[in-house]
Write a protein that holds these residues in place. Structure first.
Motif, PDB file in Angstrom:
ATOM      1  N   PHE A  10       5.038  -2.689   3.762  1.00  0.00           N
ATOM      2  CA  PHE A  10       3.752  -2.004   3.448  1.00  0.00           C
ATOM      3  C   PHE A  10       3.406  -2.583   1.950  1.00  0.00           C
ATOM      4  N   GLY A  11       4.025  -2.957   0.947  1.00  0.00           N
ATOM      5  CA  GLY A  11       3.857  -3.828  -0.177  1.00  0.00           C
ATOM      6  C   GLY A  11       3.106  -5.223   0.207  1.00  0.00           C
ATOM      7  N   TRP A  12       3.606  -5.713   1.237  1.00  0.00           N
ATOM      8  CA  TRP A  12       2.784  -7.117   1.540  1.00  0.00           C
ATOM      9  C   TRP A  12       1.719  -6.693   2.126  1.00  0.00           C
ATOM     10  N   ALA A  13       1.404  -5.904   2.919  1.00  0.00           N
ATOM     11  CA  ALA A  13       0.144  -5.489   3.587  1.00  0.00           C
ATOM     12  C   ALA A  13      -0.629  -5.053   2.315  1.00  0.00           C
ATOM     13  N   ILE A  14      -0.375  -4.300   1.380  1.00  0.00           N
ATOM     14  CA  ILE A  14      -1.257  -4.104   0.054  1.00  0.00           C
ATOM     15  C   ILE A  14      -1.601  -5.583  -0.409  1.00  0.00           C
ATOM     16  N   GLU A  34      -7.676 -10.432   0.418  1.00  0.00           N
ATOM     17  CA  GLU A  34      -8.651 -10.775   1.092  1.00  0.00           C
ATOM     18  C   GLU A  34      -9.898 -10.000   0.515  1.00  0.00           C
ATOM     19  N   LEU A  35      -9.647  -9.073  -0.363  1.00  0.00           N
ATOM     20  CA  LEU A  35     -10.836  -8.467  -1.245  1.00  0.00           C
ATOM     21  C   LEU A  35     -11.115  -9.430  -2.616  1.00  0.00           C
ATOM     22  N   ARG A  36     -10.221 -10.393  -2.689  1.00  0.00           N
ATOM     23  CA  ARG A  36     -10.284 -11.126  -4.021  1.00  0.00           C
ATOM     24  C   ARG A  36      -9.919 -10.345  -5.200  1.00  0.00           C
ATOM     25  N   MET A  37      -9.192  -9.329  -5.274  1.00  0.00           N
ATOM     26  CA  MET A  37      -8.911  -8.459  -6.181  1.00  0.00           C
ATOM     27  C   MET A  37      -7.629  -8.541  -6.684  1.00  0.00           C
ATOM     28  N   ASP A  38      -7.347  -8.513  -7.971  1.00  0.00           N
ATOM     29  CA  ASP A  38      -5.834  -8.327  -8.509  1.00  0.00           C
ATOM     30  C   ASP A  38      -5.569  -6.760  -8.462  1.00  0.00           C
ATOM     31  N   GLN A  39      -4.027  -6.735  -8.738  1.00  0.00           N
ATOM     32  CA  GLN A  39      -3.657  -5.195  -8.770  1.00  0.00           C
ATOM     33  C   GLN A  39      -4.177  -4.593  -9.676  1.00  0.00           C
ATOM     34  N   ARG A  61       2.498   3.386 -10.245  1.00  0.00           N
ATOM     35  CA  ARG A  61       2.469   3.724  -8.932  1.00  0.00           C
ATOM     36  C   ARG A  61       2.248   2.788  -7.815  1.00  0.00           C
ATOM     37  N   LEU A  62       1.522   1.984  -8.001  1.00  0.00           N
ATOM     38  CA  LEU A  62       1.123   0.879  -7.063  1.00  0.00           C
ATOM     39  C   LEU A  62       2.300  -0.023  -7.037  1.00  0.00           C
ATOM     40  N   SER A  63       2.914  -0.580  -8.159  1.00  0.00           N
ATOM     41  CA  SER A  63       4.050  -1.034  -8.097  1.00  0.00           C
ATOM     42  C   SER A  63       5.260  -0.562  -7.502  1.00  0.00           C
ATOM     43  N   ASN A  64       5.412   0.832  -7.526  1.00  0.00           N
ATOM     44  CA  ASN A  64       6.137   1.738  -6.706  1.00  0.00           C
ATOM     45  C   ASN A  64       6.197   1.619  -5.404  1.00  0.00           C
ATOM     46  N   ARG A  88       1.223  10.967  -2.485  1.00  0.00           N
ATOM     47  CA  ARG A  88      -0.276  11.051  -2.728  1.00  0.00           C
ATOM     48  C   ARG A  88      -1.049   9.754  -2.817  1.00  0.00           C
ATOM     49  N   TYR A  89      -0.356   8.823  -3.767  1.00  0.00           N
ATOM     50  CA  TYR A  89      -0.917   7.393  -4.014  1.00  0.00           C
ATOM     51  C   TYR A  89      -0.741   6.555  -2.918  1.00  0.00           C
ATOM     52  N   ARG A  90       0.112   6.662  -1.991  1.00  0.00           N
ATOM     53  CA  ARG A  90       0.355   5.985  -0.792  1.00  0.00           C
ATOM     54  C   ARG A  90      -0.854   6.239   0.330  1.00  0.00           C
ATOM     55  N   LYS A  91      -1.119   7.504   0.526  1.00  0.00           N
ATOM     56  CA  LYS A  91      -2.225   7.760   1.258  1.00  0.00           C
ATOM     57  C   LYS A  91      -3.525   7.379   0.712  1.00  0.00           C
ATOM     58  N   LYS A  92      -3.718   7.502  -0.649  1.00  0.00           N
ATOM     59  CA  LYS A  92      -4.868   7.012  -1.093  1.00  0.00           C
ATOM     60  C   LYS A  92      -5.118   5.531  -1.286  1.00  0.00           C
ATOM     61  N   VAL A  93      -4.093   4.717  -1.234  1.00  0.00           N
ATOM     62  CA  VAL A  93      -4.258   3.593  -1.472  1.00  0.00           C
ATOM     63  C   VAL A  93      -4.289   2.692  -0.022  1.00  0.00           C
TER      64      VAL A  93
END
Length: 73
Positions: A10-14, A20-25, A38-41, A51-56
């Protein structure tokens, strides 16, 4: 000794979608009001953060059901 946790599927997909969006974390987190920790988690699988997994997943258009991870430490 390397103490870093490996990146989950899932992390690799993120990461792939952010490229693809040319955006950093950091920018992604700031724009969508997500704590960077949370994104790192999510990327490393160190915490469930449902909650954040669904949002991301929704924001990045990733099918969360394709990435069921093994149990978390």
């Amino acid at each position: 000794m390397n103490n870093k946790m490996p990146v989950t599927s899932f992390g690799w997909a993120i990461k792939q979608r952010l490229v693809e969006l040319r955006m950093d974390q950091k920018t992604f987190c700031e724009e969508h009001n997500i704590p960077p920790s949370r994104l790192s988690n999510l990327i490393h699988g160190t915490r469930r953060a449902h909650r954040y997994r669904k949002k991301v997943a929704a924001i990045l258009n990733i099918d969360d059901n394709d990435y069921k991870e093994a149990s978390i430490l």
